[in-house]
Each structure stands twice: as C-alpha cells, then as structure tokens.
Design a protein around this motif. Structure first.
Motif, PDB file in Angstrom:
ATOM      1  N   LEU A   1      -0.837   0.343  18.865  1.00 19.43           N
ATOM      2  CA  LEU A   1      -2.065   0.951  18.373  1.00 19.43           C
ATOM      3  C   LEU A   1      -3.248   0.133  18.876  1.00 19.43           C
ATOM      4  O   LEU A   1      -3.323  -1.080  18.641  1.00 19.43           O
ATOM      5  N   ALA A   2      -4.166   0.774  19.602  1.00 18.90           N
ATOM      6  CA  ALA A   2      -5.375   0.120  20.095  1.00 18.90           C
ATOM      7  C   ALA A   2      -6.529   0.430  19.155  1.00 18.90           C
ATOM      8  O   ALA A   2      -6.807   1.601  18.858  1.00 18.90           O
ATOM      9  N   THR A   3      -7.217  -0.614  18.688  1.00 12.99           N
ATOM     10  CA  THR A   3      -8.331  -0.430  17.761  1.00 12.99           C
ATOM     11  C   THR A   3      -9.326  -1.584  17.955  1.00 12.99           C
ATOM     12  O   THR A   3      -9.065  -2.529  18.691  1.00 12.99           O
ATOM     13  N   ALA A   4     -10.471  -1.505  17.315  1.00 11.04           N
ATOM     14  CA  ALA A   4     -11.495  -2.541  17.478  1.00 11.04           C
ATOM     15  C   ALA A   4     -12.468  -2.493  16.306  1.00 11.04           C
ATOM     16  O   ALA A   4     -12.652  -1.457  15.659  1.00 11.04           O
ATOM     17  N   SER A   5     -13.104  -3.633  16.047  1.00  6.21           N
ATOM     18  CA  SER A   5     -14.262  -3.734  15.148  1.00  6.21           C
ATOM     19  C   SER A   5     -15.131  -4.858  15.706  1.00  6.21           C
ATOM     20  O   SER A   5     -15.767  -4.682  16.735  1.00  6.21           O
ATOM     21  N   ALA A   6     -15.127  -6.041  15.076  1.00  8.87           N
ATOM     22  CA  ALA A   6     -15.825  -7.186  15.655  1.00  8.87           C
ATOM     23  C   ALA A   6     -14.989  -7.847  16.740  1.00  8.87           C
ATOM     24  O   ALA A   6     -15.474  -8.689  17.483  1.00  8.87           O
ATOM     25  N   ALA A   7     -13.725  -7.468  16.832  1.00  6.15           N
ATOM     26  CA  ALA A   7     -12.815  -7.921  17.879  1.00  6.15           C
ATOM     27  C   ALA A   7     -12.030  -6.711  18.365  1.00  6.15           C
ATOM     28  O   ALA A   7     -12.011  -5.661  17.711  1.00  6.15           O
TER      29      ALA A   7
ATOM     30  N   LEU B   1      -8.357  -5.191  19.106  1.00  3.61           N
ATOM     31  CA  LEU B   1      -7.056  -5.445  18.503  1.00  3.61           C
ATOM     32  C   LEU B   1      -5.993  -4.553  19.133  1.00  3.61           C
ATOM     33  O   LEU B   1      -6.249  -3.372  19.414  1.00  3.61           O
ATOM     34  N   LEU B   2      -4.808  -5.128  19.346  1.00  6.02           N
ATOM     35  CA  LEU B   2      -3.632  -4.364  19.737  1.00  6.02           C
ATOM     36  C   LEU B   2      -2.557  -4.624  18.684  1.00  6.02           C
ATOM     37  O   LEU B   2      -2.041  -5.739  18.570  1.00  6.02           O
TER      38      LEU B   2
ATOM     39  N   GLN C   1      -5.235 -10.252  18.398  1.00  4.63           N
ATOM     40  CA  GLN C   1      -6.698 -10.147  18.354  1.00  4.63           C
ATOM     41  C   GLN C   1      -7.326 -10.759  19.590  1.00  4.63           C
ATOM     42  O   GLN C   1      -6.954 -11.851  20.013  1.00  4.63           O
ATOM     43  N   TYR C   2      -8.309 -10.027  20.183  1.00  7.51           N
ATOM     44  CA  TYR C   2      -9.096 -10.521  21.303  1.00  7.51           C
ATOM     45  C   TYR C   2     -10.542 -10.670  20.824  1.00  7.51           C
ATOM     46  O   TYR C   2     -11.195  -9.668  20.501  1.00  7.51           O
ATOM     47  N   ASN C   3     -11.038 -11.897  20.754  1.00  8.00           N
ATOM     48  CA  ASN C   3     -12.376 -12.163  20.226  1.00  8.00           C
ATOM     49  C   ASN C   3     -13.417 -11.911  21.318  1.00  8.00           C
ATOM     50  O   ASN C   3     -13.892 -12.833  21.988  1.00  8.00           O
TER      51      ASN C   3
ATOM     52  N   TRP D   1     -10.922  -0.447  23.807  1.00 11.37           N
ATOM     53  CA  TRP D   1      -9.931  -0.082  24.806  1.00 11.37           C
ATOM     54  C   TRP D   1     -10.141   1.342  25.295  1.00 11.37           C
ATOM     55  O   TRP D   1     -10.726   2.160  24.600  1.00 11.37           O
ATOM     56  N   ARG D   2      -9.581   1.634  26.471  1.00  4.59           N
ATOM     57  CA  ARG D   2      -9.592   2.993  27.019  1.00  4.59           C
ATOM     58  C   ARG D   2      -8.252   3.271  27.688  1.00  4.59           C
ATOM     59  O   ARG D   2      -7.671   2.391  28.331  1.00  4.59           O
ATOM     60  N   ASP D   3      -7.761   4.486  27.549  1.00  7.47           N
ATOM     61  CA  ASP D   3      -6.683   5.008  28.402  1.00  7.47           C
ATOM     62  C   ASP D   3      -5.401   4.187  28.364  1.00  7.47           C
ATOM     63  O   ASP D   3      -4.892   3.768  29.400  1.00  7.47           O
ATOM     64  N   MET D   4      -4.874   3.957  27.185  1.00  7.33           N
ATOM     65  CA  MET D   4      -3.590   3.268  27.096  1.00  7.33           C
ATOM     66  C   MET D   4      -2.456   4.224  27.472  1.00  7.33           C
ATOM     67  O   MET D   4      -2.392   5.353  26.994  1.00  7.33           O
ATOM     68  N   ARG D   5      -1.547   3.767  28.355  1.00 10.27           N
ATOM     69  CA  ARG D   5      -0.407   4.566  28.797  1.00 10.27           C
ATOM     70  C   ARG D   5       0.794   3.671  29.033  1.00 10.27           C
ATOM     71  O   ARG D   5       0.664   2.597  29.622  1.00 10.27           O
TER      72      ARG D   5
END
Length: 250
Positions: free
Chosen positions: A176-182, A184-185, A199-201, A207-211
């Motif tokens: 699941l690809a998501t984000a807020s202040a960081a 996240l996968l 988490q990626y700070n 994210w875009r186009d996960m496959r």
C-alpha cells in the motif's frame, strides 16, 4: 492531460485519437484499457485497444469512476459501489453494490482495488482522517467482487492513498502506497490482515504508478511531479516489496 504511444521502444511517440482526457490506464493479455473523460466534462467511459495498434474503441455501458485492475483475462473497472468486471477482456457486467462501512463512526469510501487472482480482489476503504492519519480497512472478495468480507486494518499514518498492488501469483503479499508528512510503503504478507510500515522522510511527496510485473519484481515512481524536482526517482523491488532501491535513469 494527454496520452502518448510508442511502438518502437520509446524512439518515436505520437498521440492517439481519444475523445477526451485519459485517466486510469492498465493492460493485460495484449489489451490496453483507459478511462476517458470528455473534454468539458461528462461521464467517464472505458476505452480498449489491442496492443500494437492505435484503434481505441469504447467499451459499451461501462462507466469506470476510479481504478482499473487486471489479472490475466479477468479485470475490474471503477470502485464500489459502482464496479464493473470482465472474465474475458471483452464482455463486462456491473457487480452488486458494496458500500464501505463507517470507520469509528465516520463515513468511509472505496479508495483502491487490487486483484490477487482471477477471483480474489482486495478493496481498501478509507475515512475518519485527521492530522496526517487516515482510517484504512481492508476487505477481500473470493468471488470476483460480488461480495466482500473484512480482513483487517492498514496502518493509520498516511492521509493520502495512492494505490494497492499485489505481485502476480502471490495474493497474500500486498503493498500500500500512502503519504502525509512522509511517504510510506505499507506491506502485508498475510493478505492484508497485518502490516509492516516503511517510512521515507521526504516531506510526503508520495508515489505514482506502482506496478508488480512478476512475483518478485515491482516498480513505483517516487514523487513524479514537476515541483518535486530532484526528489523524483524510480524505485524497484526484486523481493516482492520487502525492500526498494532507487534506479538511475541516464
């Protein structure tokens, strides 16, 4: 807002003739599909094209508001409560409406859909968001989307949801690809019941186009927007989402 097509590996590109703005796109078994919204507004329609040609034709009756996901010759267009399905990439039918239940008393909506087999489909419902968090419940269908049952909840961090993705042949592995202040996968290895979050700070560029293109190999674009500049990069996994690394583009 345009589509560009290449038939020689990227050396030459041209725009196909479409009666509107392309949105979601996906391909399976030699057929490409795109949701197209008419210029000036109106109902989004589904168009299909045999790979290798530029002859896009409307799929009658399908109004795909949302996502496109495929597994072999099985496919789904839209999101509940308006979800269409096909078992042969030619004939489509509308599935019974499913309504996402409330999350802690707050309304929720269908946000993403992913196919694990020709009959197993995962659905993400989201709602009750606040302060960089969002309620996320995961439902599974074992009959191609006719009915759904609750599996569990994904992590709360991440108020914007990009997509669910499942490696072909491994329906229990979900990213699941998501984000807020960081950015996240989130990853599950038991079909969506429990999750591990990476988490990626980076300020939450998302994210875009996960496959996933095989049982182990997958791709996702980190950032991918003009204003994220040097933070844009392509990421790859070779272990079904357990770890990801950046790929240099010369």
């Amino acid at each position: 807002p345009a589509m560009w097509v290449t038939h020689d590996g990227g050396r030459h590109w041209r725009q196909p003739s479409l009666p509107g703005k392309p949105g979601a796109m996906a391909a399976s078994n030699g057929v490409a599909f795109a949701s197209v919204t008419p210029w000036g507004g109106g109902q989004t329609r589904l168009y299909a094209n045999r790979v290798g040609t530029d002859r896009w034709t409307q799929v009658p009756g399908v109004v795909p508001a949302g996502k496109l996901t495929f597994y072999g010759r099985a496919g789904w267009a839209g999101l509940p409560p308006s979800l269409w399905a096909t078992t042969d990439l030619r004939y489509w039918h509308k599935l019974p409406a499913f309504q996402c239940p409330p999350i802690l008393g707050a309304p929720s909506i269908a946000s993403s859909l992913a196919a694990g087999t020709t009959t197993r489909v995962l659905l993400l419902c989201t709602g009750n968001g606040a302060a960089g968090s969002l309620g996320k419940t995961v439902f599974a269908s074992a009959n191609g989307g006719r009915t759904f049952s609750l599996l569990g909840s994904a992590p709360l961090p991440g108020s914007s949801v990009n997509t669910l993705a499942i490696p072909p042949g491994r329906p229990q592995v979900v990213t699941l690809a998501t984000a807020s202040a960081a950015s996240l996968l989130d990853r599950s290895v038991n079909g969506g019941m429990t999750w591990r979050m990476v988490q990626y700070n980076d300020g939450g560029i998302g994210w875009r186009d996960m496959r996933y293109v095989s049982p182990t190999v997958g791709w996702v674009v980190h950032g991918g927007l003009p204003w994220t500049l040097s933070l844009n990069w392509l990421m790859r996994t070779v272990n079904a989402g357990a770890t990801w690394y950046g790929v240099a583009i010369p």
